[in-house]
Design a protein around this motif. Structure first.
Motif, PDB file in Angstrom:
ATOM      1  N   THR A 206       0.843  -1.239  -0.224  1.00 10.16           N
ATOM      2  CA  THR A 206      -0.025  -0.114  -0.025  1.00 10.16           C
ATOM      3  C   THR A 206       0.984   1.286  -0.069  1.00 10.16           C
ATOM      4  O   THR A 206       0.462   2.066  -0.750  1.00 10.16           O
ATOM      5  N   TYR A 210      -0.032   3.740  -3.274  1.00 11.32           N
ATOM      6  CA  TYR A 210      -0.892   4.728  -3.047  1.00 11.32           C
ATOM      7  C   TYR A 210      -0.326   6.084  -2.422  1.00 11.32           C
ATOM      8  O   TYR A 210       0.543   5.746  -1.489  1.00 11.32           O
ATOM      9  N   TRP A 224      -8.140   4.657   1.661  1.00 10.63           N
ATOM     10  CA  TRP A 224      -7.374   4.945   0.320  1.00 10.63           C
ATOM     11  C   TRP A 224      -8.280   4.278  -0.868  1.00 10.63           C
ATOM     12  O   TRP A 224      -9.035   3.424  -0.562  1.00 10.63           O
TER      13      TRP A 224
END
Length: 247
Positions: A206, A210, A224
């Motif tokens: 992650t 992101y 997110w």
């Protein structure tokens, strides 16, 4: 209600939108004849047949609109209309409170920004008390709850799948939406947060993939746009169409 011989009878015509709430044995005839003791209120008679007054619009006897407290005469023909939609929320309404069986619907209502109270261990008296104290609309699929209790404002949720239920609530009340502003888990408000401030909470994949995050001010969960982003966007798009009447 009483048995034959204790009084007269009533003939009731239910709007097609309400007939699914009747017991299966009562759905056949267009006009339903039931025994009547001449003392029960019309609202009591309607609810005893399984139709909560929260779902009822006008009650008409011999062409004259009457309140639920009305006591009709022997042999009266009663027309039971469905509550018109949309049903605008009163200005004092603060949001919704859902019964224990509607957890998936609660998450969807929060996704589109609606203040939604939910606890998976709340009993009926607690739900009604909270609805009344906080001016929340009680949502449930328990007809018995709606007929037994007196929340200030409540609705029977139609549909068995959460997406169907969401659209039912939105087309009924058409509340203003604010998608992506509430935590689906706890109902807290979401706020943008710098990646550096939450990096220690993220999985390595992650962190690499992101850069834009929000965090719940209440429970601290981080959000997110992940693998389910497209599906959630579709839910939000359908919700906006429902409240604008363009769905």
């Amino acid at each position: 209600m009483t048995g034959p011989g204790d009084g007269g009878g009533l003939e009731l015509w239910f709007a097609p939108e309400l007939r699914f709430l009747l017991a299966s044995r009562h759905r056949g005839p267009d006009v339903l004849r039931v025994p009547y003791d001449l003392t029960s209120s019309l609202g009591h008679v309607v609810q005893s047949l399984g139709v909560p007054l929260t779902e009822v619009g006008a009650l008409t006897v011999a062409g004259r609109r009457v309140p639920p407290e009305h006591r009709p005469g022997d042999g009266a023909l009663v027309e039971v209309a469905a509550r018109p939609r949309p049903q605008p929320l009163p200005p004092s309404a603060t949001g919704f409170v859902l019964d224990v069986h509607l957890g998936a619907l609660a998450r969807r209502l929060r996704l589109v920004g609606l203040d939604t109270a939910y606890a998976n261990d709340a009993d009926d008296p607690e739900l009604v008390e909270r609805a009344n104290a906080e001016r929340r609309v009680l949502l449930t699929r328990d007809r018995g709850l709606l007929c037994r209790r007196t929340p200030w404002l409540a609705a029977f949720v139609r549909g068995t799948r959460p997406d169907e239920q969401l659209l039912d609530v939105l087309t009924r009340f058409r509340p203003p939406l604010a998608p992506w502003t509430r935590c689906p888990a706890c109902n807290g408000g979401l706020a943008p947060v710098a990646k550096a401030a939450v990096a220690h909470l993220l999985e390595p994949g992650t962190r690499r993939t992101y850069d834009t995050f929000t965090r719940c001010r209440s429970c601290g969960r981080v959000y997110w746009r992940g693998a389910h982003g497209s599906r959630l966007e579709a839910t939000v798009t359908a919700a906006r169409a429902a409240v604008t009447g363009r769905g």
